[in-house]
Design a protein around this motif. Structure first.
Motif: not given
Length: 252
Positions: A128-131, A183-189, A241-251
């Motif tokens: 839900s966040r970020p949109v 590990a995590y990666a964030g995706v802007l859809l 890029y692959w990150q060690s935390s969700t916070d970094d991935a969704l920044t």
């Protein structure tokens, strides 16, 4: 009578004078012998002064023939010997250490073991966040450490283009996962302001892994489940890029 006495006195005076002269000559000889006897004392300073340069030379050179000079030189030599012995043994010790180093496991290069679809579990879920973002999670299910290099290569359905990475998210080092770690990666859809183009709804997502070098094959891909309604995306699609935390991935 008086004349005879005078002659006798004169003769006696001559005799006494002769004896006195003889005595003076003998005395002079005696004095000469005394002076001769005292000459060694007078010449002693001369001998001492003649030895002084030798002592001085021995003091400066450290090789004098005196007992003190020999002792001093011997002491210095012994000291040097001990120092040399200590230095030699120290060098041998360090050489032994170096000799054992190459055989140690600490100096061996770390073996690269990529994380991929065969040794991990992968999930993908919109947040839900970020949109307009989605979070990809990779968990090491193997028995050894594995390495996540660069960023995931995403493909919705039969998409013909590859989403670009967010360069600002590049970490300082490769993310390594121990068994059980994630590990995590964030995706802007899609763009929040609607500026993206070519929007579509993806029903299937393939997550590819890279190897040691960029865009190289890192092993089997993973196909995580998506919501039944699918996931909307447009030309703004990017991935971190692959990150060690969700916070970094969704920044981003």
């Amino acid at each position: 009578m008086r004349t005879s006495r005078l002659q006798l006195l004169a003769a006696a005076g001559v005799t006494v004078a002769s004896l006195a002269l003889t005595a003076c000559q003998d005395g002079t000889g005696t004095r000469d012998e005394g002076a001769s006897a005292s000459q060694p004392v007078a010449s002693a300073p001369s001998d001492a002064s003649s030895q002084a340069p030798e002592e001085s030379a021995s003091g400066s050179g450290g090789n004098g023939s005196t007992a003190n000079g020999s002792t001093g030189s011997g002491g210095d030599t012994a000291g040097s010997g001990e120092s040399g012995s200590g230095s030699g043994s120290g060098s041998k010790g360090s050489s032994a250490g170096k000799g054992s180093a190459p055989g140690g496991s600490d100096d061996a290069p770390a073996r690269f073991n990529p994380c991929n679809g065969s040794n991990t579990s992968v999930s993908a879920a919109p947040v839900s966040r970020p949109v307009n973002h989605m979070l990809i999670t990779v968990k090491n299910t193997g028995s050894k450490n594995c390495d996540l290099t660069y960023y995931p290569v995403l493909r919705f359905d039969e998409m013909q283009w590859v989403p670009q990475p967010v360069e600002e998210s590049k970490p300082q080092a490769v993310v390594t996962l121990a068994p059980g770690e994630s590990a995590y990666a964030g995706v802007l859809l899609s763009a929040a302001d609607g500026s993206g183009s070519g929007g579509a709804t993806g029903k299937k997502l393939t997550v590819g892994f890279q190897g040691r070098t960029p865009n190289s094959d890192g092993g089997p891909a993973a196909i995580p489940s998506l919501p039944a309604a699918g996931v909307y995306y447009d030309s703004s699609l990017t991935v971190t890029y692959w990150q060690s935390s969700t916070d970094d991935a969704l920044t981003y």
